[in-house]
Structures are given as structure tokens and as C-alpha cells.
Scaffold this active site. Structure first.
Site, PDB file in Angstrom:
ATOM      1  N   GLU A   1       0.872  -1.191   0.000  1.00 12.53           N
ATOM      2  CA  GLU A   1       0.000   0.000   0.000  1.00 12.53           C
ATOM      3  C   GLU A   1       0.900   1.229   0.000  1.00 12.53           C
ATOM      4  O   GLU A   1       1.225   1.774   1.050  1.00 12.53           O
ATOM      5  CB  GLU A   1      -0.929  -0.034   1.212  1.00 12.53           C
TER       6      GLU A   1
ATOM      7  N   HIS B   1      -2.465   4.221   4.627  1.00 10.10           N
ATOM      8  CA  HIS B   1      -2.699   2.910   4.029  1.00 10.10           C
ATOM      9  C   HIS B   1      -3.347   3.082   2.659  1.00 10.10           C
ATOM     10  O   HIS B   1      -3.564   4.205   2.186  1.00 10.10           O
ATOM     11  CB  HIS B   1      -3.618   2.075   4.928  1.00 10.10           C
TER      12      HIS B   1
ATOM     13  N   GLU C   1      -6.762   5.872   4.703  1.00  8.76           N
ATOM     14  CA  GLU C   1      -6.678   5.094   3.461  1.00  8.76           C
ATOM     15  C   GLU C   1      -6.862   6.073   2.308  1.00  8.76           C
ATOM     16  O   GLU C   1      -7.909   6.723   2.192  1.00  8.76           O
ATOM     17  CB  GLU C   1      -7.786   4.038   3.436  1.00  8.76           C
TER      18      GLU C   1
END
Length: 672
Positions: free
Chosen positions: A168, A274, A353
Site C-alpha cells: 500500500e 494505508h 486510506e
């Protein structure tokens, strides 16, 4: 229904046959999906495999070979997915020039050169921290950016890290670009200049280099989620609900590095980047209950997401609750760094994220920077708001108050309270949602055990503003003002020293000791103190007084000491505890006697590497044995030998002390 069930069984069987030990030897981990089995089963599965994404219909997950074997026992049909890290034709750059457009991934060597170059090119505001090595010896680097970068100033410490999941890596390049933007814009961009002037920013672009560069330092193609042991680092931290090792694995080198960095500093705000979704995930991940600052968490999370939405396509970071989610509401994980930082380190950390695709095309990196660059700065600025201040002891040095606990009455739970400590000169930051609060200050670990707690009601906090609350802890007048208390091992045992700035009505000090920690029985209590000596005080004096005492018979291990100060009227005060470690001697040694000349007794200190029988023989000057003292078997360590003068005449004598095979002789004088 029967046909569907049969198809699922055949599918499960087919893929079970494909995922062999050879597969794991080559790939390290498997990526797969299955139908969401419901919350109860999913909460159980989170302790078995590494959940990656979940919605109402399906789940995506990773597993190493051991984890996958455990998953199979659930008999859940699954489908094998292509690994997100297996991207071909990834644009890489091995030079700094090739990274100028930020549309490539750096090779590992280029990454190292970039991090070193930041510190070399901007030494007045940037330094490089080598935080430790991975399993394969790659570096885990931080850069620290601050206007006083070589000093630890009383200002908020902030931390960004990325890519602890090695596949990631959108955040990897964005963190490198953020470092570059901060350094090149300092002094010209008011927002960045103000941030660097008022904070200390730690940035780690790559927390799992072995996972990212799994196939070699030249490419990120083939990146894997886990480290070189195929362990998910974001399941490997101590967990407030599931214990120290929730995944059943030892702490990995990468985990230990992060824990050491967190313990050595006092981060007040952090984020962990992430990929695989586009959402700001706020605590808790491990508990269904909400964090104490849930209102504040939602506000700062929405601020990040809203700002990103305003500078991105209409689909970016729009899912979940308009770009944010509570971690547990999404799916439970244990052993995550977010909960570790929030609970154990009393920091404020979110997991962000930033790309649905884990390893995005390098050509999309500049666009994702544009989506996130304002949010990255705005999030850090939250540490400038809330309640800020200094806790001091008035005219006394700040380290008289080693730590002060700061609580918000009626709000703080689950370690959301914070501490001010002498390492930060008593500075503290408490970020809060808008409102009016009662703030409590509770002195702890202080040279003044009677220092009083304080409460301040009606403290108002508003968004994007700082409320300053400096306080002086009231320290009651004490008849004895203790200013230092230290201990040090030497050849004769452990020497304790302490000083007082003034004394009033002081009869003296009892020296108290507990047994070394490793020798205590489980039933021992922390207050199992034994008085080993008494030192007379100086009554009443305005002068500085110094005291010294040597414990000639400490036990092996960590000895704890404290002073019990006693007034002539019986009033008592206890000092803070100190810990002094004593190691058993590795050679035979006997001190000269003290006092010498002596009357009515004198002492020897004997140091024994092993248990021995000790015998002292006293001779007249003509060589006649006049006294023999058998001290019996003495344990390894230090022992005191006491020789009484009763029955002996004045004059000089020779002595011999035997301890096993060892002997020492000398001369002493008795004066009557």
C-alpha cells in the site's frame, strides 16, 4: 439451492488445492475474498487472518501459510484473488532527478539517498533519524522537521508514517513529497512556516521496506503486505483488549522500532497511511464503545475528508460516512498501531486510506498529491488548537514535578487523559471538541509527595483556537526541602546521597529498602519496606545539607530505596523511590577495616563471588593467635564482618581473613 451449495463447495475445493505450501514459499501470502459470514464470525476471523476490507456482502483478506490453514478449518468458500502487489511495468527511478516530477516510485537506494539528502540540504530545520533495521537490514528512517531541529523544544510532536503494509504505497511517495514541500516552502509559505516554527514533525515514508521491496531493491513490483516473516505489522502491536501479542507472534523488528520511537518521544497527534480504500478511520478498532473524544475525532476526520473531496474527482473519498468511519464499525482488528498509539501512548492517531488501488500507477501519484496535500497540513495543524500550557512548581525547578496527570472531568476514559512531564519542561497539549470543561491537574512522581491536585472549571475551547492554561502546582511548605536523592553501585555496595535546601525540626532519616524485584515472592506488596539504617538530621537550618550512606549488603538485582524523614514531633514524610541495580561481584575482595584505629569495634566488608566460610584470626605482634572469629557460611555478594574489642588490650595486631581458598592479611590498631 442445492446446485448453488454444490458449486460453492467445488469452488472452495478447487482453490484449496491451488494454495499449496509451494505457493506460500514463492508468494509469502495469499490474497482472497469470501462472502461476509456475519459480524460474529467476522470478529472471530479477525484473530485468524488479516482482514483487509469488508462491506455488507463480501470480505477481502490476506493470510500467510499458518493463518490460511486456520482459516480453512472454518470451511468458508473463498475465491483466490490476484495479489495487489503483482503489478507489472511499474515506473521506477534510481536517481533523484527521476523523482523530480513525483510520477515514479524510487528504488530503495534512491529512497535512502532522498532521505539523507533532505537532512544534508536543510540542516537547520531537518535531521535524519535512523530508527532501526528490518529483518533484512533495510533502514527504517524518519526525518524530523522543526525550526529548532537539534533541540527538544516544548512544542507539539507530530508523526506521519506510511506503508506498514508493504503493498500500500501511495502514501510512501506522498510522504516523500510532503517532506520536500515542507523543506522547500519554509520561510515563503506562511502556513508551512508557522507549522514548522510551532511543532516538531516526524515523517517516516516507508515503515515496511522488506514488504515493499520484496523482489529486490530495484522495484516495488511484487510488493507484499507482510514483512519478511510474512507477518502483518498492523496486527502485531499490543492491544488494549486482546493483550500484548494479539496475533500470537513475537513483536517484529518493524513493530519494535515504532514502539521504541513512540516511547522515546511524546507524540500528541499522528496518522498512519494505508491503501485499499478511501476513508479516514478513527478509533477504536478493537472496542465497540466510542472513544472519549469521539466528537473531536469525527470533526478532524471530516475536515480531512471534506478538504480532499473539494480538490478531487466527485468519487474520491465519498464512501462510508461521507469519507470517514469508526474502525470497529467497519470491521474489528486487534493489534493495530492506531489503538496502540491512542491507548498506550496517549497520542491521537487515525488511519488514513488514500487510494482504492493499493499499488497505483505511478502516473496517478501527482493527482493523489493534489487531492491530499491541503488535508495533510490541516490535520497537523489540529495540534495547535485545544488547551495548551505549562505545569510548573513555582520557584522550584520543573523536574520537582516529574509527571503531572491532566484529566478532563466527566470526559476522560480509556487512557484519553494525558501527562505533562519534566522532559518537555512541563508542557502539555489537550485537543478537544468545542465546549466548556473542568480540567484537573494531579501531580505524580514528585519530590513533594504532598503536592496538591488542582481543578480549573469553566475552561472554554473553540474550533481553530488555542486556550492557554499555565498552572503552578501548590507545594505545601515542608519542614525538610529535599532537592536530590541518588544511588550508585561501587565496590563497597550501594552509596546513597541526598541533599536538602533547608530543614526545620528534622530529627533525621530512616533509610528503607525493598528486596530486588526478581527475589520477591508473588505475595510481596510494593510497600514491603525494611528500615536498614537511620541518619540524624540537622534540626533546623536554612543552609544546604548533604547526606551519604552506603548500603554494604545490597542483594543481587534491582534494589529500591526511599527515605522516611521524621520530625521531632513524629511527623513523617516519604521521599520518592529510587532504583539502583547491584550485580554480584565476580572476584574476591575484602576492604580495610573501618574505623582504624578503633574502639570498641571495627568492620570489614567482604565481597564474595560465591558462598564461602569466612574466618578471622587476630595475632599479636609476636605472632601469637589471640582471637579467632568464625563468621560461618556467607552468601555470594557483600557481607559485613564485625570485630569487637572486648577482652583485647590496646595496641597493634595482625589479622588474617580466610574465605574459602582466598586470604587477606593486614594490620589494625586498638586504642582504649
Amino acid at each position: 439451492m442445492k446446485k448453488i451449495f454444490l458449486f460453492l463447495l467445488l469452488t472452495a475445493s478447487l482453490f484449496s488445492q491451488e494454495i499449496t505450501s509451494e505457493y506460500f514459499r514463492v508468494n509469502g501470502e495469499v490474497y482472497f475474498t469470501f462472502a461476509n459470514p456475519g459480524r460474529a464470525v467476522l470478529d472471530e476471523l479477525t484473530t485468524v487472518i488479516s482482514l483487509d476490507y469488508a462491506d455488507a456482502d463480501s470480505v477481502r483478506a490476506y493470510a500467510n501459510e499458518k493463518e490460511f490453514e486456520r482459516f480453512r478449518r472454518f470451511s468458508i468458500p473463498f475465491r483466490h484473488l490476484p495479489h495487489p502487489g503483482d503489478v507489472k511495468d511499474v515506473r521506477m527511478s534510481n536517481t533523484l532527478e527521476g523523482m523530480e516530477a513525483w510520477d515514479a516510485y524510487p528504488t530503495y537506494d534512491a529512497y535512502v539517498a532522498m532521505m539523507q539528502g533532505f537532512a544534508q540540504n536543510y540542516p537547520s530545520i531537518c535531521r535524519l533519524v535512523d530508527a532501526g533495521n528490518t529483518i533484512l537490514g533495510r533502514k527504517i528512517y524518519f526525518v524530523v522537521i522543526s525550526a529548532s531541529v537539534q533541540l527538544r523544544e516544548p512544542e507539539p510532536q507530530l508523526m506521519y508514517t506510511s506503508s506498514m503494509h508493504g503493498d500500500e504505497i501511495t502514501g510512501y511517495v506522498l510522504m516523500l513529497r510532503l517532506i520536500d514541500s515542507l523543506l522547500t516552502s519554509y520561510g515563503t509559505d506562511p502556513k508551512i512556516t508557522n507549522l514548522i516554527n510551532q511543532t516538531e514533525i516526524w515523517i517516516n515514508p516507508l515503515a515496511n521496506p522488506d514488504g515493499t521491496y520484496r523482489t529486490g531493491n530495484h522495484t516495488v513490483s511484487g510488493a507484499r503486505r507482510g514483512n519478511n516473516n510474512n507477518i502483518d505489522i498492523n496486527r502485531n502491536f499490543p492491544d488494549p483488549a486482546a493483550g500484548e501479542h494479539p496475533d500470537g507472534n513475537a513483536w517484529q523488528p518493524e513493530t519494535i522500532v515504532m514502539m521504541n520511537i513512540a516511547k522515546a518521544n511524546k507524540f500528541v497527534l499522528s496518522a498512519n497511511f494505508h491503501g485499499g480504500a478511501e476513508v479516514v478511520n478513527y478509533p477504536w478498532d478493537t472496542w465497540v464503545r466510542r472513544a472519549a473524544d469521539d466528537q473531536w475525532w469525527q470533526f478532524v476526520s471530516h475536515m480531512y475528508a471534506d478538504t480532499a473531496q473539494a480538490h478531487s474527482p466527485s468519487t474520491y473519498m465519498r464512501g462510508f460516512n461521507d469519507g470517514i468511519t469508526n474502525g470497529y464499525d467497519w470491521y474489528r482488528i486487534t493489534g493495530g498501531r492506531q489503538d496502540y498509539m491512542n491507548y498506550f501512548m496517549r497520542c491521537r492517531e487515525v488511519t488514513i486510506e488514500i487510494s482504492n488501488t493499493k499499488l497505483i500507477s505511478a502516473s496517478l501519484l501527482p493527482a493523489h498529491w493534489e487531492y491530499n496535500k491541503r488535508s495533510l497540513l490541516n490535520y497537523l495543524e489540529n495540534a495547535l488548537y485545544g488547551i495548551h500550557g505549562f505545569v510548573s512548581a513555582g520557584a522550584h525547578p520543573v523536574d520537582y514535578l516529574i509527571r503531572t496527570n491532566i484529566k478532563i472531568n466527566g470526559l476522560d476514559i480509556d487512557n484519553s487523559d494525558i501527562y505533562a512531564d519534566s522532559a518537555s519542561r512541563g508542557y502539555y497539549v489537550r485537543m478537544l471538541a468545542p465546549g466548556t470543561y473542568t480540567v484537573q491537574f494531579i501531580p505524580q512522581d514528585t519530590l513533594f509527595p504532598t503536592a496538591l491536585p488542582m481543578q480549573f472549571p469553566n475552561i472554554t475551547v473553540s474550533n481553530f483556537n488555542r486556550t492557554v492554561l499555565d498552572i503552578i502546582v501548590p507545594i505545601p511548605l515542608s519542614p525538610v526541602e529535599l532537592t536530590s536523592f541518588t544511588g550508585l553501585q561501587n565496590q563497597n555496595g550501594i552509596t546513597l546521597k541526598w541533599t536538602t535546601a533547608s530543614e526545620e525540626n528534622n530529627r533525621g532519616f530512616e533509610i528503607q529498602r525493598t528486596a530486588p524485584v526478581e527475589t520477591m515472592h508473588a505475595s510481596s506488596l510494593p510497600d514491603d519496606w525494611v528500615t536498614i539504617s537511620f541518619i540524624s538530621g540537622n534540626g533546623t537550618t536554612a543552609d544546604v545539607s548533604s547526606y551519604i550512606y552506603t548500603d554494604n549488603a545490597p542483594l543481587n538485582g534491582k534494589n529500591h530505596y526511599r527515605l522516611r524523614q521524621i520530625d521531632f514531633d513524629g511527623t513523617e514524610t516519604f521521599s520518592p523511590e529510587i532504583e539502583v541495580e547491584f550485580a554480584l561481584p565476580d572476584e574476591f575482595y575484602i576492604s580495610d577495616n573501618y574505623p582504624n584505629p578503633f574502639n570498641p569495634s571495627t568492620q570489614f566488608t567482604v565481597s564474595l563471588p560465591s558462598e564461602s566460610r569466612v574466618v578471622l584470626t587476630l595475632y599479636s605482634l609476636s605472632g601469637e593467635a589471640v582471637r579467632r572469629v568464625d563468621f560461618g557460611m556467607r552468601p555470594a555478594g557483600l557481607s559485613q564482618l564485625n570485630l569487637e574489642a572486648a577482652g583485647l588490650g590496646s595496641g597493634a595486631y595482625f589479622y588474617t581473613i580466610r574465605a574459602g581458598e582466598n586470604t587477606k592479611s593486614g594490620k589494625i590498631t586498638l586504642l582504649k
